[in-house]
Design a protein around this motif. Structure first.
Motif, PDB file in Angstrom:
ATOM      1  N   GLY A  48      74.392 -13.087  -0.009  1.00 35.49           N
ATOM      2  CA  GLY A  48      75.557 -13.954  -0.065  1.00 35.49           C
ATOM      3  C   GLY A  48      75.446 -14.983   1.043  1.00 35.49           C
ATOM      4  N   MET A  49      76.200 -16.067   0.929  1.00 33.76           N
ATOM      5  CA  MET A  49      76.138 -17.118   1.933  1.00 33.76           C
ATOM      6  C   MET A  49      77.551 -17.581   2.245  1.00 33.76           C
ATOM      7  SD  MET A  49      73.542 -20.376   1.915  1.00 33.76           S
ATOM      8  CE  MET A  49      73.302 -21.400   3.379  1.00 33.76           C
TER       9      MET A  49
ATOM     10  N   LYS B 128      74.419 -22.328 -14.314  1.00 31.10           N
ATOM     11  CA  LYS B 128      73.406 -21.541 -15.019  1.00 31.10           C
ATOM     12  C   LYS B 128      72.991 -20.298 -14.234  1.00 31.10           C
ATOM     13  CE  LYS B 128      71.446 -25.493 -17.531  1.00 31.10           C
ATOM     14  NZ  LYS B 128      70.243 -26.368 -17.694  1.00 31.10           N
ATOM     15  N   SER B 129      73.091 -20.367 -12.905  1.00 30.61           N
ATOM     16  CA  SER B 129      72.655 -19.230 -12.083  1.00 30.61           C
ATOM     17  C   SER B 129      73.579 -18.035 -12.217  1.00 30.61           C
ATOM     18  CB  SER B 129      72.587 -19.647 -10.615  1.00 30.61           C
ATOM     19  OG  SER B 129      73.901 -19.760 -10.056  1.00 30.61           O
ATOM     20  N   GLY B 130      74.855 -18.286 -12.539  1.00 31.56           N
ATOM     21  CA  GLY B 130      75.813 -17.197 -12.632  1.00 31.56           C
ATOM     22  C   GLY B 130      76.365 -16.734 -11.299  1.00 31.56           C
ATOM     23  N   MET B 131      76.021 -17.421 -10.195  1.00 26.84           N
ATOM     24  CA  MET B 131      76.529 -16.975  -8.895  1.00 26.84           C
ATOM     25  C   MET B 131      78.034 -17.192  -8.811  1.00 26.84           C
ATOM     26  SD  MET B 131      75.394 -19.857  -6.060  1.00 26.84           S
ATOM     27  CE  MET B 131      73.727 -20.056  -6.720  1.00 26.84           C
ATOM     28  N   ALA B 132      78.693 -16.338  -8.049  1.00 30.59           N
ATOM     29  CA  ALA B 132      80.132 -16.463  -7.818  1.00 30.59           C
ATOM     30  C   ALA B 132      80.385 -17.507  -6.739  1.00 30.59           C
ATOM     31  CB  ALA B 132      80.713 -15.121  -7.401  1.00 30.59           C
TER      32      ALA B 132
ATOM     33  N   LYS C  93      73.761 -14.446  -4.875  1.00 29.35           N
ATOM     34  CA  LYS C  93      74.704 -13.964  -5.876  1.00 29.35           C
ATOM     35  C   LYS C  93      76.133 -14.465  -5.669  1.00 29.35           C
ATOM     36  CE  LYS C  93      71.310 -11.646  -7.607  1.00 29.35           C
ATOM     37  NZ  LYS C  93      70.640 -12.165  -8.838  1.00 29.35           N
ATOM     38  N   ALA C  94      76.493 -14.864  -4.440  1.00 32.83           N
ATOM     39  CA  ALA C  94      77.869 -15.287  -4.178  1.00 32.83           C
ATOM     40  C   ALA C  94      77.901 -16.174  -2.946  1.00 32.83           C
ATOM     41  CB  ALA C  94      78.776 -14.066  -3.969  1.00 32.83           C
TER      42      ALA C  94
END
Length: 593
Positions: free
Chosen positions: A157-158, A279-283, A180-181
């Protein structure tokens, strides 16, 4: 894993902003720290072009033993030095503060990594531009490197705010597979529209660059005991692109920078890369505060990424929202998306934001704020009704040189005009004046009668004015003030527009219906001296209840004390600006039932 709902000392409302419903919220006790200690290490990590970046890694520990199980990683990417020693020898470390909840995340079982961007701190390299694609790819490379380490689960996460929010958002556009987020604070979707809002550069990102001695105060990485590598790295920073020169040198969105050789505003416009994030689906989670100009961009960022969460508190730049369990919210967010915790955060309303003087609100915050939080499935402003208030004449009813105009719920009969000469003799502004004091004595002001019923505002005011000027161009600034019965006033919203940038255009991203000016050179229009033109521009968003007996005031000026280059851009003789009254000029207020 994480707390349930965030602890809120005050009112928390749920539902659409047009019909907010009170709900009962039980304050949760934050779970005890799983890892009270940490083990730190630092090293140089080469990115794809070979440049070595300084990375500091903090692993959760009990005593001196780091956790050996694989853990998710939280990454922050800073230009402000991950570890720095002051004149007294005290070391300050980004990861060990909780302004971004980083220390709490270490305790909660996350590896936290903080790196210096290229050209800053202890990192090698030269910064070409400002949050460039090269810098974004550096973030990509570091995330993938972190995900491969034996302490990592592979999920990263970042988080960041201000510049660190920018590195977070820019890195997200490169869609690292392991990211991911992201939790993005006080950053921009459209850097041109932020830095040169309305075609005018104000204070943001125009300060002088820091001296190299600041970077030399960085703590060297572990293998660099004598600081020799640090000195070599900082020597390369001498060639960094100066921020103020870069921004001042590109007056149009399509300007070619003399420093980078390209249309740099387009390179750093996150809106150009939104599909990669989708497109990545990251939150994605966006956060800012109401007395901070980036909030306007944070709302638009959330509006352009379906499913994004949004948080706004009272107060200023990057301050954790008072009366709200900010660290708990950050932890719950990452617990869900990086650890798979079913803590309900994904099922809660997408927006949580402060409303000044919310009925039933009991939160008292620094700066005199009193109110509570609204929770909604739509973003602030989306459910508001644009309610026009028209510029009306003063007591004399004729053209004036004094600021005694009226703001009326219906346009007055008959035409009228008010004229003022732009004043550049403005009081010195604080160096980092993210907000501004009332400007009613520096131009023309129009004030409502005392309100006979409360007015709830949530969203963006929009100024729609008919103006003329005796020059080919001039700047127009608008300030919306709230005036208490005792005459005390505060600015609650403001905006700006260069008259040459008045042409409206189709935006390359969703603007929530707000006027958009392309800023492209071919769209600029010189004013014909003395000939009126209609202009429209949005002001910074607001969320508050204006009580009975209070008044609202719109002030129009031609300069702002936060413009660091005010002396350089002063027009002599000063422009004379004329406003048309009646149906021709108004401010649309975002009124919520």
């Amino acid at each position: 894993m994480g707390a349930a709902l965030p602890a809120v000392a005050g009112a928390l409302y749920a539902g659409l902003p047009v019909a907010a419903q009170p709900v009962t919220v039980q304050a949760q006790t934050a779970p005890a720290a799983d890892y009270p200690d940490f083990v730190r290490s630092s090293l140089y990590v080469p990115v794809s072009d070979g440049t070595r970046l300084a990375v500091n890694i903090y692993r959760p520990a009990r005593g001196t033993a780091a956790e050996t199980a694989r853990l998710p990683v939280i990454f922050a990417f800073t230009p402000y030095r991950a570890r720095v020693r002051d004149a007294e020898g005290k070391v300050t470390e980004v990861a060990l503060g909780d302004r971004l909840a980083l220390r709490s995340l270490i305790r909660a079982g996350y590896v936290v990594a903080v790196a210096d961007i290229r050209g800053k701190g202890a990192s090698f390299g030269t910064r070409i531009g400002f949050q460039s694609r090269r810098e974004a790819m550096d973030g990509h490379d570091l995330i993938e490197w972190l995900a491969r380490q034996d302490f990592a689960t592979g999920k990263v996460g970042m988080i960041g705010c201000s510049y660190l929010g920018g590195t977070t958002f820019q890195t997200a556009t490169t869609a690292p597979p392991s990211l991911k987020a992201v939790f993005v604070g006080a950053s921009d979707l459209d850097k041109y529209s932020f830095v040169r809002r309305g075609g005018i550069s104000a204070q943001f990102n125009t300060r002088p660059d820091e001296p190299l001695s600041d970077d030399l105060a960085s703590v060297p990485v572990d293998v660099d005991a004598d600081g020799a590598l640090l000195r070599q790295a900082v020597a390369q920073h001498e060639k960094n692109t100066p921020m103020a020169g870069l921004w001042y040198g590109m007056p149009y969105r399509d300007s070619i920078s003399a420093y980078t050789g390209n249309a740099f505003w387009e390179e750093v416009g996150v809106y150009n890369h939104l599909n990669a994030i989708r497109k990545s689906g990251m939150a994605t989670y966006f956060w800012s505060n109401w007395q901070d100009e980036p909030t306007a961009q944070s709302i638009l960022s959330a509006a352009n990424l379906a499913g994004s969460k949004f948080l706004a508190g009272p107060g200023g730049h990057c301050n954790p929202p008072p009366g709200f369990d900010f660290t708990g919210e950050v932890r719950r967010y990452f617990d869900h998306y990086l650890k798979g915790a079913d803590n309900g955060i994904n099922r809660e309303p997408r927006a949580t934001y402060w409303r000044e003087r919310l009925p039933g609100g009991t939160v008292s915050a620094p700066g005199g704020f009193t109110g509570g939080y609204v929770r909604s499935n739509v973003l602030p402003g989306a459910g508001a009704r644009a309610t026009p208030w028209y510029l009306g004449g003063g007591h004399s009813g004729t053209a004036r040189s004094v600021n005694d105009g009226m703001l009326l719920a219906a346009p007055a009969k008959g035409a009228g005009r008010d004229t003022f000469t732009v004043r550049y003799d403005l009081p010195a502004s604080d160096y980092f004046a993210f907000w501004i004091k009332p400007m009613d004595d520096k131009g023309l002001s129009y004030t409502t009668a005392p309100l006979t019923r409360p007015m709830t505002l949530a969203g963006y005011p929009v100024a729609r004015l008919r103006v003329s000027v005796d020059k080919p161009d001039a700047n127009v600034f608008a300030y919306l003030d709230e005036v208490a019965p005792d005459g005390t006033a505060e600015v609650v919203s403001f905006g700006r527009l260069a008259l040459s940038h008045r042409k409206l255009a189709a935006a390359p991203y969703a603007t929530m219906g707000l006027p958009f000016h392309s800023g492209r050179k071919g769209d600029t229009l010189a004013m014909k001296p003395g000939v009126p033109a209609d202009i429209a521009f949005d002001l910074t968003p607001v969320s508050r209840v204006v009580p009975v007996g209070y008044r609202l005031r719109l002030t129009i000026t031609g300069a702002d004390p936060r413009q660091r280059n005010l002396k350089e851009i002063e027009i002599k003789p000063a422009p004379v600006i004329t406003l048309s009254r009646g149906a021709a000029s108004r401010v649309d207020l975002p009124v919520v039932r």
